[in-house]
Design a protein around this motif. Sequence first.
Motif, short mmCIF file in Angstrom:
data_model
loop_
_atom_site.label_atom_id
_atom_site.label_comp_id
_atom_site.label_asym_id
_atom_site.label_seq_id
_atom_site.Cartn_x
_atom_site.Cartn_y
_atom_site.Cartn_z
N ARG A 209 -5.93 1.98 11.59
CA ARG A 209 -5.36 2.25 9.59
C ARG A 209 -4.86 1.25 9.65
O ARG A 209 -4.09 0.38 10.65
CB ARG A 209 -4.46 3.07 9.61
CG ARG A 209 -4.99 4.95 9.91
CD ARG A 209 -4.89 5.95 8.22
NE ARG A 209 -5.72 6.56 8.21
CZ ARG A 209 -6.92 7.15 9.48
NH1 ARG A 209 -7.67 6.04 9.64
NH2 ARG A 209 -7.52 8.20 9.22
N ASN A 210 -4.80 1.18 8.49
CA ASN A 210 -3.85 -0.77 8.26
C ASN A 210 -2.36 -0.62 7.95
O ASN A 210 -1.81 0.28 7.89
CB ASN A 210 -4.35 -0.94 7.03
CG ASN A 210 -5.80 -0.93 6.28
OD1 ASN A 210 -6.21 0.06 6.03
ND2 ASN A 210 -5.90 -2.62 6.45
N PHE A 211 -2.05 -1.32 8.53
CA PHE A 211 -0.18 -0.69 8.74
C PHE A 211 0.26 -0.35 7.22
O PHE A 211 0.88 0.84 7.28
CB PHE A 211 0.63 -2.77 8.63
CG PHE A 211 0.10 -2.95 10.13
CD1 PHE A 211 -0.37 -2.18 11.26
CD2 PHE A 211 0.88 -4.34 10.29
CE1 PHE A 211 -0.28 -3.46 12.23
CE2 PHE A 211 1.14 -4.51 11.08
CZ PHE A 211 0.71 -4.05 12.48
N SER A 212 0.37 -0.95 6.04
CA SER A 212 0.75 -0.20 4.86
C SER A 212 -0.47 -0.07 3.81
O SER A 212 -1.01 -1.16 4.35
CB SER A 212 1.73 -0.61 4.70
OG SER A 212 2.54 -0.78 3.48
N THR A 213 -0.19 0.50 3.49
CA THR A 213 -0.41 0.25 1.74
C THR A 213 0.53 0.40 0.30
O THR A 213 1.16 1.67 0.73
CB THR A 213 -1.94 1.17 1.47
OG1 THR A 213 -1.29 2.44 1.37
CG2 THR A 213 -3.37 1.17 2.95
N ALA A 214 -0.15 -0.02 -0.24
CA ALA A 214 1.02 0.05 -2.17
C ALA A 214 0.05 0.49 -3.15
O ALA A 214 -0.70 -0.05 -2.77
CB ALA A 214 1.72 -0.65 -2.46
N ILE A 215 0.49 1.75 -4.01
CA ILE A 215 -0.06 1.79 -5.36
C ILE A 215 0.47 1.92 -6.58
O ILE A 215 2.06 2.23 -6.25
CB ILE A 215 -1.56 2.78 -5.65
CG1 ILE A 215 -0.57 4.46 -4.88
CG2 ILE A 215 -1.90 3.18 -4.58
CD1 ILE A 215 -1.30 5.89 -5.61
N PHE A 216 0.04 1.43 -8.17
CA PHE A 216 0.82 1.98 -8.92
C PHE A 216 0.50 3.37 -9.23
O PHE A 216 -0.71 3.80 -8.78
CB PHE A 216 0.52 0.64 -10.09
CG PHE A 216 1.17 -0.37 -10.04
CD1 PHE A 216 2.17 -0.37 -9.75
CD2 PHE A 216 0.40 -1.11 -10.32
CE1 PHE A 216 3.19 -1.51 -9.78
CE2 PHE A 216 1.21 -2.53 -10.19
CZ PHE A 216 2.05 -2.93 -10.09
N TYR A 217 0.99 4.73 -10.17
CA TYR A 217 0.87 5.43 -10.78
C TYR A 217 1.47 5.88 -11.03
O TYR A 217 2.25 5.15 -11.29
CB TYR A 217 1.17 6.30 -9.00
CG TYR A 217 0.88 7.79 -9.49
CD1 TYR A 217 -0.45 8.05 -9.34
CD2 TYR A 217 1.48 9.03 -9.30
CE1 TYR A 217 -0.87 9.77 -9.54
CE2 TYR A 217 0.75 10.11 -9.46
CZ TYR A 217 -0.16 11.00 -9.48
OH TYR A 217 -0.39 12.33 -10.20
#
Length: 173
Positions: free
Chosen positions: A45-53
């Motif tokens: 897994r990547n350390f972290s992810t982010a999205i706009f929602y």
Amino acid sequence: MDKATYWIKKLDLQKHPEGGWFKETYRSEEIIDHKSLPERYNSNRNFSTAIFYLLIKTDYSTFHKIKSDELWHFYDGTSPVEIVLLCEEGIKNLVVGRDIEKGENFQVIIPKNVWFAAHLINKNGYALVGCTVSPGFDFDDFKMADIKELKKEFPYLAVDIDNFLKVNKSVKD
């Protein structure tokens, strides 16, 4: 152009499988080897992810869960978002929004492996939020609820589950 449509175009948002609109904005380059992760992860897994929602009017995020904690943060909108968590002890409602005096929060945490859904409190509004996941989101970690199975798992919450779906579907129809 209304503000929600502006955000869809400006941020290049796409329809999300659970409902609403999204765009991934961050995926860390660093990777965690799956051998160093808890057993619930079957690959790196990547350390972290982010999205706009983004939710607009009658959009809602249907019941689902992921294997990582998820942090929701409020950016813009005319409605706060109510997040409904199905917990052993019952329903837990979180509200992400900007009116702290009314019990809204700029940020809320959805714990790993907890079934949850989300919708706008004001069905004529919109909300632009961000969601940050760590370890990073992977669709292998995402499970959309089969409502019949969900009600078997939480028989004491079946009425609440039905009410959430009924309120949101009746507004949409």
